[in-house]
Write a protein that holds these residues in place. Structure first.
Motif, PDB file in Angstrom:
ATOM      1  N   THR A   1      -8.079  11.828 -29.943  1.00 24.15           N
ATOM      2  CA  THR A   1      -7.429  10.618 -30.442  1.00 24.15           C
ATOM      3  C   THR A   1      -5.939  10.602 -30.115  1.00 24.15           C
ATOM      4  O   THR A   1      -5.412   9.625 -29.583  1.00 24.15           O
ATOM      5  N   LEU A   2      -5.267  11.706 -30.431  1.00 22.90           N
ATOM      6  CA  LEU A   2      -3.811  11.702 -30.270  1.00 22.90           C
ATOM      7  C   LEU A   2      -3.396  11.639 -28.809  1.00 22.90           C
ATOM      8  O   LEU A   2      -2.446  10.935 -28.471  1.00 22.90           O
TER       9      LEU A   2
ATOM     10  N   ARG B   1       4.821   6.748  -9.783  1.00 19.82           N
ATOM     11  CA  ARG B   1       3.542   6.673 -10.498  1.00 19.82           C
ATOM     12  C   ARG B   1       2.940   8.018 -10.897  1.00 19.82           C
ATOM     13  O   ARG B   1       2.052   8.039 -11.750  1.00 19.82           O
ATOM     14  N   TYR B   2       3.390   9.118 -10.308  1.00 17.00           N
ATOM     15  CA  TYR B   2       2.693  10.367 -10.582  1.00 17.00           C
ATOM     16  C   TYR B   2       2.748  10.787 -12.056  1.00 17.00           C
ATOM     17  O   TYR B   2       1.722  11.201 -12.616  1.00 17.00           O
ATOM     18  N   PRO B   3       3.906  10.660 -12.754  1.00 16.60           N
ATOM     19  CA  PRO B   3       3.885  11.021 -14.186  1.00 16.60           C
ATOM     20  C   PRO B   3       2.884  10.183 -14.977  1.00 16.60           C
ATOM     21  O   PRO B   3       2.158  10.704 -15.823  1.00 16.60           O
ATOM     22  N   SER B   4       2.794   8.892 -14.683  1.00 19.59           N
ATOM     23  CA  SER B   4       1.804   8.052 -15.365  1.00 19.59           C
ATOM     24  C   SER B   4       0.393   8.475 -14.994  1.00 19.59           C
ATOM     25  O   SER B   4      -0.505   8.489 -15.837  1.00 19.59           O
ATOM     26  N   PHE B   5       0.181   8.808 -13.716  1.00 19.19           N
ATOM     27  CA  PHE B   5      -1.144   9.256 -13.300  1.00 19.19           C
ATOM     28  C   PHE B   5      -1.576  10.467 -14.112  1.00 19.19           C
ATOM     29  O   PHE B   5      -2.705  10.530 -14.609  1.00 19.19           O
ATOM     30  N   GLN B   6      -0.677  11.441 -14.280  1.00 13.27           N
ATOM     31  CA  GLN B   6      -1.066  12.645 -15.013  1.00 13.27           C
ATOM     32  C   GLN B   6      -1.390  12.317 -16.464  1.00 13.27           C
ATOM     33  O   GLN B   6      -2.300  12.893 -17.051  1.00 13.27           O
ATOM     34  N   ASP B   7      -0.638  11.376 -17.065  1.00 18.27           N
ATOM     35  CA  ASP B   7      -0.958  10.978 -18.437  1.00 18.27           C
ATOM     36  C   ASP B   7      -2.342  10.335 -18.512  1.00 18.27           C
ATOM     37  O   ASP B   7      -3.134  10.619 -19.412  1.00 18.27           O
ATOM     38  N   VAL B   8      -2.653   9.468 -17.541  1.00 19.38           N
ATOM     39  CA  VAL B   8      -3.968   8.831 -17.507  1.00 19.38           C
ATOM     40  C   VAL B   8      -5.059   9.889 -17.323  1.00 19.38           C
ATOM     41  O   VAL B   8      -6.116   9.849 -17.980  1.00 19.38           O
ATOM     42  N   HIS B   9      -4.794  10.844 -16.457  1.00 13.34           N
ATOM     43  CA  HIS B   9      -5.746  11.931 -16.194  1.00 13.34           C
ATOM     44  C   HIS B   9      -6.043  12.695 -17.489  1.00 13.34           C
ATOM     45  O   HIS B   9      -7.194  13.026 -17.770  1.00 13.34           O
ATOM     46  N   VAL B  10      -5.001  12.961 -18.282  1.00 10.95           N
ATOM     47  CA  VAL B  10      -5.197  13.644 -19.574  1.00 10.95           C
ATOM     48  C   VAL B  10      -6.046  12.774 -20.497  1.00 10.95           C
ATOM     49  O   VAL B  10      -6.922  13.272 -21.212  1.00 10.95           O
ATOM     50  N   MET B  11      -5.808  11.462 -20.477  1.00 10.27           N
ATOM     51  CA  MET B  11      -6.613  10.573 -21.322  1.00 10.27           C
ATOM     52  C   MET B  11      -8.088  10.644 -20.962  1.00 10.27           C
ATOM     53  O   MET B  11      -8.964  10.677 -21.826  1.00 10.27           O
ATOM     54  N   ILE B  12      -8.372  10.653 -19.658  1.00  6.19           N
ATOM     55  CA  ILE B  12      -9.763  10.635 -19.198  1.00  6.19           C
ATOM     56  C   ILE B  12     -10.479  11.922 -19.587  1.00  6.19           C
ATOM     57  O   ILE B  12     -11.599  11.887 -20.103  1.00  6.19           O
ATOM     58  N   PHE B  13      -9.846  13.067 -19.364  1.00  6.26           N
ATOM     59  CA  PHE B  13     -10.566  14.332 -19.527  1.00  6.26           C
ATOM     60  C   PHE B  13     -10.390  14.945 -20.916  1.00  6.26           C
ATOM     61  O   PHE B  13     -11.368  15.385 -21.514  1.00  6.26           O
TER      62      PHE B  13
ATOM     63  N   GLY C   1      -0.121  22.986 -31.900  1.00 11.23           N
ATOM     64  CA  GLY C   1       1.144  22.351 -32.247  1.00 11.23           C
ATOM     65  C   GLY C   1       2.333  23.160 -31.780  1.00 11.23           C
ATOM     66  O   GLY C   1       3.255  22.641 -31.134  1.00 11.23           O
ATOM     67  N   THR C   2       2.297  24.460 -32.069  1.00 13.76           N
ATOM     68  CA  THR C   2       3.403  25.338 -31.686  1.00 13.76           C
ATOM     69  C   THR C   2       3.667  25.266 -30.186  1.00 13.76           C
ATOM     70  O   THR C   2       4.805  25.083 -29.753  1.00 13.76           O
ATOM     71  N   LEU C   3       2.599  25.420 -29.394  1.00 13.50           N
ATOM     72  CA  LEU C   3       2.801  25.513 -27.951  1.00 13.50           C
ATOM     73  C   LEU C   3       3.292  24.206 -27.365  1.00 13.50           C
ATOM     74  O   LEU C   3       4.157  24.202 -26.492  1.00 13.50           O
ATOM     75  N   PHE C   4       2.770  23.052 -27.845  1.00 12.59           N
ATOM     76  CA  PHE C   4       3.274  21.795 -27.289  1.00 12.59           C
ATOM     77  C   PHE C   4       4.730  21.554 -27.692  1.00 12.59           C
ATOM     78  O   PHE C   4       5.504  20.992 -26.911  1.00 12.59           O
ATOM     79  N   LEU C   5       5.110  21.971 -28.895  1.00 13.03           N
ATOM     80  CA  LEU C   5       6.525  21.884 -29.242  1.00 13.03           C
ATOM     81  C   LEU C   5       7.346  22.792 -28.333  1.00 13.03           C
ATOM     82  O   LEU C   5       8.367  22.384 -27.771  1.00 13.03           O
ATOM     83  N   TRP C   6       6.886  24.019 -28.173  1.00  9.67           N
ATOM     84  CA  TRP C   6       7.650  25.018 -27.414  1.00  9.67           C
ATOM     85  C   TRP C   6       7.811  24.579 -25.954  1.00  9.67           C
ATOM     86  O   TRP C   6       8.894  24.618 -25.387  1.00  9.67           O
ATOM     87  N   MET C   7       6.696  24.130 -25.343  1.00 15.98           N
ATOM     88  CA  MET C   7       6.737  23.795 -23.920  1.00 15.98           C
ATOM     89  C   MET C   7       7.608  22.583 -23.640  1.00 15.98           C
ATOM     90  O   MET C   7       8.283  22.494 -22.617  1.00 15.98           O
ATOM     91  N   PHE C   8       7.559  21.583 -24.541  1.00 14.37           N
ATOM     92  CA  PHE C   8       8.246  20.321 -24.266  1.00 14.37           C
ATOM     93  C   PHE C   8       9.640  20.260 -24.880  1.00 14.37           C
ATOM     94  O   PHE C   8      10.311  19.236 -24.756  1.00 14.37           O
TER      95      PHE C   8
ATOM     96  N   GLN D   1       7.591  10.801 -22.794  1.00 16.65           N
ATOM     97  CA  GLN D   1       6.209  11.150 -23.096  1.00 16.65           C
ATOM     98  C   GLN D   1       6.105  12.562 -23.658  1.00 16.65           C
ATOM     99  O   GLN D   1       5.303  12.828 -24.552  1.00 16.65           O
ATOM    100  N   ASP D   2       6.928  13.479 -23.141  1.00 19.09           N
ATOM    101  CA  ASP D   2       6.914  14.835 -23.687  1.00 19.09           C
ATOM    102  C   ASP D   2       7.365  14.828 -25.148  1.00 19.09           C
ATOM    103  O   ASP D   2       6.776  15.497 -25.996  1.00 19.09           O
ATOM    104  N   VAL D   3       8.401  14.066 -25.450  1.00 16.43           N
ATOM    105  CA  VAL D   3       8.892  13.974 -26.834  1.00 16.43           C
ATOM    106  C   VAL D   3       7.799  13.365 -27.725  1.00 16.43           C
ATOM    107  O   VAL D   3       7.556  13.829 -28.843  1.00 16.43           O
ATOM    108  N   HIS D   4       7.143  12.344 -27.207  1.00 12.52           N
ATOM    109  CA  HIS D   4       6.068  11.674 -27.940  1.00 12.52           C
ATOM    110  C   HIS D   4       4.954  12.682 -28.287  1.00 12.52           C
ATOM    111  O   HIS D   4       4.437  12.676 -29.409  1.00 12.52           O
ATOM    112  N   VAL D   5       4.611  13.536 -27.338  1.00 13.50           N
ATOM    113  CA  VAL D   5       3.606  14.578 -27.601  1.00 13.50           C
ATOM    114  C   VAL D   5       4.108  15.527 -28.687  1.00 13.50           C
ATOM    115  O   VAL D   5       3.348  15.943 -29.567  1.00 13.50           O
ATOM    116  N   MET D   6       5.383  15.863 -28.648  1.00 17.68           N
ATOM    117  CA  MET D   6       5.933  16.764 -29.673  1.00 17.68           C
ATOM    118  C   MET D   6       5.801  16.152 -31.072  1.00 17.68           C
ATOM    119  O   MET D   6       5.455  16.829 -32.036  1.00 17.68           O
TER     120      MET D   6
END
Lengths: 455, 455, 455
Positions: A241-242, A73-85, B240-247, B78-83
């Motif tokens: 949004t994204l 669950r931790y990867p999902s938790f971090q995604d949810v945390h990003v959504m909240i903040f 955009g650059t940094l999220f592409l680079w990191m992931f 999820q990382d790819v999705h962010v990219m």
């Protein structure tokens, strides 16, 4: 942009003192100390986050540390945390001069909310009767973040019109009410709502709307100049949004069953969201002169598929079923922004800054019905009636409770802004002087003018 | 910033109707409904996301839910999705007045593209001959996102010069062509290309360039005032650059083999990217007066190491081999921005807004060669000839196909902007009025001037 | 905003040549080539990222690929990676005209730093005496990112006052010193410091402060006009703040023991951070006229709970213990921004642009003590004296070493800016012209004025 915004008596003679120098620190300190005491009495690590995990593993024939719930669950938790903040926070930065308040107060109330949620949810769902303790692990953290979401949605309806002290009160009551409502729906009525269409989104939306209704400001048009976006504030909102859009599959799958449950919830949400985007663009383009798109729709209605898929995400709704859900909610939500929000304000005297009715309340209700229908199709027909009656009662509780609370919030002690300086960061934030706005050319102009005057 | 931008006949007499109020909703609705129907006929959950996972586990002697492919791949997904959505989206916000279009149209076409990709890739790679169905799981979602990347890269070359309707058409054809090309390279020729140097980056780059060539605008200089950045739009592009680079390590490792394959692909990509940054800074500084750095290089060429490592990421290329790849591609890509982009525009009549040639096409080709060389060194010498002949043929298919499609895209029905209002969000977006740009001092000036006039 | 900023002789007659066209490319090229050579000699894949993983699995009775360390740590690694590049990078974009430098130089020095860190940490901690090689896996990547964090914290104290060449030197020495210090603390003294309160934060903070002290600029007030934020630069900084805040639980749990260790570290950090936010808001509000919040506090002091929890995160500190840590550090850190930073500058001649003393140095020290107390409470009383003596000696090493290095950095060859163009991106970056700052109305004004003049 001077101090005039803080005047104790405003132009229209209504007295408003926005000084929160005593009340805000007092609330933060006292409540945080209360949290420490209550955590000391009630909250402990659960067996998977405690040093006794080694023995627990042996007793339960668990062969590898990787089966600790943390790794599920931790990867999902971090995604949810990003959504909240970041997600909710930046989504609320679209106003031209209320971006600090949008992201900053979101940060404050979510940080308090998650602590209070761990306690409230613990008392209702997981208090160990033998020891009188609440045992927390990564799933508790996800649930606490979920619980905050309800209050943050309510903040969306109130954005720019309330003080941080009022927001703390709204959050305290919101979390409390949320835990009760969740207990009734999930534990007493045995409904399933992993992604929280009903318990989070419909609840948060109606809670915010009810408070906003009670706090109706007939002269809000006095702040009209600030109730809009500028080019770059719309770009900041797109960050929100994204991150909400991308991580919604994690939101809806975070606390579903291990294995195929989490897997399917993520797929269904991913598809519903993709479908929402296309219908949102379609309706937004149709509604405007020359087919131009409106950023308000793109920032909000594209997310409706995720809201509506909350209840049914883990069900066998099929991939095309998910697309249909997204298709419909994208349309409904965009129509909401076009027609329902103006109507709510004019007819029902309901000022909904972020349009939470269209993004959370309506799609959340719809999500509850979809969940009921899918569950019924799986021959559990009793679900429908339960859901329907439930929604009504939920809304009723919400409204009644909010009326009471709204009454409290109208006391003149909260430091809320006057009608003519709503949506203005100047009231609660030290805002930097923008010396950039006077380009060098202007100074030349000034100089010229003075020369003319001297002539 | 008024409505003048939408004039049906522009200053130069060329007729351009940018009204997409019928065409854009029509495309979105019809195609989304088509997706729903096709999903209904073809797409089902695979055995790891279906409720039959419990039986599947027993049949295959899987002891724990943690071995569901979801837990191997979801964090990478999820990382790819962010990219795809934040990375590519924000990378294209660098233009001063086309940030809405950069991130917004990216959002639209990726949301459509991923649905169409699930179908196209399913038909070519995983259609079950017994049932006639395509079974999807988390790996399918990653592949669908990858597939979108090709079309988003093509968008980079066209940024600001095409309408959203044209972009939908480009995406439809792009995904189709991608699936064919990928089938030839991966399934017929049995090449390996986990991170898609060839199948994603070289393909997407040349596809976009070919369309841009067909859509050449001789009078694009009329929009020159808008074809540049402002301070804060460059900052949005850095997101955009940094999220592409990191992931990018997740991108190149997302669909490699479980275990050491994913592990090694992530390490190699991490190292190649770090190395790219230093050589990009070096060349950028050398090329400018007084050694000043150029944001265009930092935003783009720093990523070249990730592109070039796509094919070879999972091979035993060694850590220092990865550093060498990043070292070379950082140099090549920055030189591309300095010399090749101006040359392409002047000599080949190729207008490449984001410089996708330098970031995707050239490093992608190079990545294919690197993969071939590494594979050959591992005594699979046949690979080289395959790769080389392949790239040529791929490019040829691309160009021929794009010529045909370019011809289609030149029909005057697409609502594309006139030469003098390219790179302008006013055309397709409701853009907020910037009342902030007139500071209070100015009004005073105006007042003074009027007083002068009255004198 | 013209070229005047680059004048070789500034207004005050002090000669400063900010041309880095030779030195910056030279440093980047030579050091990157050195990295490639050293990686070629020393660095190899470890058994979990090497193709021999299959045999390793069999020999060690590992039944599933999911037990590869990659799946335990990769999600945390990516979170840490985001903290290093987006978190630290965007946190330093708050200055109105140094956002490119904040995020761009952070990108450069972290990319170099992580390579050098893999070597330095390898030599000190994991050099295989039999083969003379360093074997790297995902845990090495996390440690390399951690190691960079120390130098990035130091950059915070120097922000806007040094050239990129100086920063590369600061990073080279910083990583070297870090590896030595870490070796002494973790390997020789057997302290535990998984989240690096001492080894990362206190170290990085004091290292930066010591260099800043040596590079004291008595006339820095000449750049005062640029040493502040604008509205949207504060919003960019909030992106950095929130990504640091959200992913700090991953930072403190990334290299702790599998299972309950990682689980508990994440929970403790999550709670400490939440608690910090409330006390930061309280003190910030109390300190300002009318209770207005200061963005500097919200951007920085809210993170102090994560810093202070670094050492003790994996200990059985209890949930309420974590809240208490966050409670205290939020207060201490905000007081630091209010009183200690001005005092440091006036009394100790220490210019600390980002206030790293308050965010990293002081909470890091405190974190070390907390760790010592908790360890002592678990009847390992020897820890206290070790920690205390250690911190003193660490700081002494730091100061002495930094004095020497500061002396080197004062040589007039580094291209650092003059006192009157610190905090200005014009010096090292091609900055776009802001034609937007002259709105149409102005041109009308100009026109009017000319007409007046003609009268």
């Amino acid at each position: 942009m001077g101090n005039c915004c803080n005047s104790v008596v405003n132009f229209f003679g209504r007295q408003k003192n926005t000084n929160v120098r005593v009340s805000l620190p007092a609330v933060c300190f006292v409540w945080q100390i209360a949290m420490i005491v209550l955590f000391g009495v009630f909250i402990r690590y659960d067996e998977e986050s405690d040093a006794h995990w080694v023995e627990f593993k042996q007793e339960n024939n668990i062969t590898s540390d990787i089966e600790n719930d943390f790794y599920f669950r931790y990867p999902s938790f971090q995604d949810v945390h990003v959504m909240i903040f970041v997600g909710f926070g930046f989504l609320m930065t679209f106003l031209k001069r209320y971006s600090f308040g949008g992201v900053g107060f979101n940060f404050l109330i979510a940080s308090f909310g998650l602590q209070w949620a761990l306690l409230m949810q613990g008392w209702f769902h997981s208090l160990d009767p033998a020891t009188g303790k609440i045992y927390i692990g990564v799933e508790s953290l996800i649930n606490a973040d979920f619980c905050c979401a309800g209050s943050l949605i309510a903040y969306g309806a109130l954005l720019g019109k309330v003080s941080p002290v009022q927001l703390m009160v709204v959050t305290l009551f919101g979390i409390t009410l949320f835990a009760v409502e969740e207990y009734i729906i999930l534990d007493l009525l045995h409904c399933k709502d992993a992604g929280g269409s009903m318990v989070i989104h419909a609840f948060g939306g109606y809670y915010g709307l009810a408070i906003s209704w009670v706090l109706y400001r007939p002269n809000l048009h006095q702040s009209k100049r600030l109730n809009g976006s500028v080019y770059h504030s719309d770009m900041f909102a797109m960050i929100g949004t994204l991150f909400l859009w991308m991580f919604w599959p994690s939101f809806n799958s975070a606390i579903t069953d291990h294995g195929d449950g989490q897997h399917r919830a993520a797929i269904n949400t991913y598809l519903a969201l993709a479908s929402s985007v296309l219908t949102t663009v379609a309706i937004s383009s149709m509604s405007q002169k020359r087919g131009k798109l409106d950023m308000v729709h793109i920032q909000n209605a594209t997310l409706a598929g995720g809201v509506a898929m909350g209840t049914a995400a883990e069900f066998m709704i099929t991939p095309y079923g998910s697309l249909i859900v997204g298709f419909c909610t994208g349309i409904i939500s965009t129509f909401g922004y076009l027609f329902v929000t103006p109507c709510l304000e004019n007819s029902l005297k309901l000022q909904d800054t972020c349009g939470v009715h269209n993004l959370h309340a309506a799609p959340g209700m719809l999500g509850g019905f979809i969940g009921a229908i899918v569950a019924a199709a799986a021959s559990e027909s009793v679900y429908i009636s339960v859901h329907v009656s439930l929604k009504s009662s939920e809304v009723l509780i919400n409204v009644r409770f909010s009326l009471f609370k709204g009454f409290i919030l109208r006391f003149p002690i909260w430091g809320d802004p006057a009608d003519d300086n709503c949506f203005d960061d100047e009231v609660y934030w030290e805002v930097p002087e923008e010396e950039e706005t006077i380009p060098p050319v202007l100074e030349y102009n000034n100089h010229m003018i003075h020369k003319h005057q001297d002539m």
